[in-house]
Every structure is written in C-alpha cells, then in structure tokens.
Write an enzyme that holds these catalytic residues in place. Structure first.
Site, PDB file in Angstrom:
ATOM      1  N   CYS A 128     -29.552 -44.864 -25.584  1.00 40.19           N
ATOM      2  CA  CYS A 128     -29.006 -43.788 -24.807  1.00 40.19           C
ATOM      3  C   CYS A 128     -28.863 -42.658 -25.742  1.00 40.19           C
ATOM      4  O   CYS A 128     -29.613 -42.622 -26.813  1.00 40.19           O
ATOM      5  CB  CYS A 128     -27.724 -43.878 -24.180  1.00 40.19           C
ATOM      6  SG  CYS A 128     -26.224 -44.046 -25.196  1.00 40.19           S
ATOM      7  N   GLY A 129     -28.465 -41.583 -25.429  1.00 44.26           N
ATOM      8  CA  GLY A 129     -28.351 -40.457 -26.545  1.00 44.26           C
ATOM      9  C   GLY A 129     -27.269 -40.479 -27.361  1.00 44.26           C
ATOM     10  O   GLY A 129     -27.924 -40.285 -28.627  1.00 44.26           O
TER      11      GLY A 129
END
Length: 168
Positions: A107-108
């Site tokens: 994810c980020g």
C-alpha cells in the site's frame, strides 16, 4: 504486525521486493484505493483495494464526509472510505483461485497492507509477504514498470501535493 514478527509473513523492503517477485515468484498485490493507483502503479501488479470510497448518502455519512474533507480530504486529497466487503473474494480471484499463491501485499505506507495481510491470513492464505514501509519507502527504479508519477508520492494529494511540487 504480529504475523510479521512471528515469521508467518515475510517483511521485505522495496529494494528486496524485486528479488521476491522475479526470483521467488511472488505477485505484487496493491491494496491502495483506486485514486492512489491512478496516480502511479507497478504495471505487473494486481489491484484489489482494501478500502473503497464510501458512497453512502445518509445524513450521518454526509456529516462524516464534510468533517473528513475539512481535516484530511482537502489537505491530503483522501476521500472518506469504507472497507471493501468484496476484498477477500476479489483477492482470491486475483490469486488464480489459490490461497497458496505467493502474494506481496503493498500500500502507500504499509499500514493498510498490514490490515489486508491479517484478513488474508485469517481467511487461509499461506504465502504472504509485506512491503515494509509501502510504496512510500520506494526509491526510483526499485520497481520495474512503474507507470505514472513516482510510487512514493502517489498517496499525496490535495493541497499537500501542490506544496510537494513547490518543494521538489
């Protein structure tokens, strides 16, 4: 985090991810919301968002959206989200209907992917790896086939994106 600490899930840095994918046969599973992926993504990755935009129009949700916009939406460009209720089914489809598939979850910043790993592990997925620090920790060219802006900046939007452009 306990799954990583226990060794049930492999933790890898963005630098190590290339080897995991090319030599050990892991597929990169991107769990970011669609608006982050639209800014930047790894071409060979699979996308199954853990969170989706909350499209409920009830008065309470509209109030939440208004508050969210004022506190983080306007500044970071993030939308109010809800858990993707189809996440496990979509992940299983993306993994060729096998819970033994080798998946590197990203994810980020690494937090949403930890939540995704917990859900996947609890559902019986056995070969999971976690991208420690997420795409935000990735340097240029650590992932092949990146499309869009730099991966590490994809989770930044709103006013923060304009400030980032001025700084860079």
């Amino acid at each position: 985090k306990e799954l990583v600490q226990s060794g049930a899930v492999i933790a890898v840095s963005p630098k190590e991810a290339k080897t995991l994918i090319s030599e050990r046969g892991f597929k990169l599973l991107d769990v970011r919301p669609i608006w982050e992926r639209q800014k930047s993504f790894v071409a060979e990755s699979i996308h199954v968002p853990l969170f989706v935009e909350d499209d409920d129009l009830s008065p309470i949700t509209l109030l939440k959206k208004w508050i969210h916009f004022g506190y983080i939406g306007m500044w970071m460009g993030h939308k109010l989200t809800a858990v993707n209720t189809q996440f496990l089914d979509q992940a299983l489809d993306a993994a060729a209907r096998s819970k033994d598939s080798k998946l590197l979850i990203a994810c980020g910043e690494g937090l949403r992917s930890l939540l995704a790993i917990e859900k996947l592990h609890d559902d019986g997925f056995t070969n999971l790896a976690w991208l420690d620090g997420g795409f935000g920790a990735a340097k240029r060219r650590e992932f092949e086939g990146v499309e869009g802006t730099e991966l590490r900046f994809a989770s930044i939007g709103g006013f923060a994106q304009y400030f980032l452009q001025i700084i860079l």
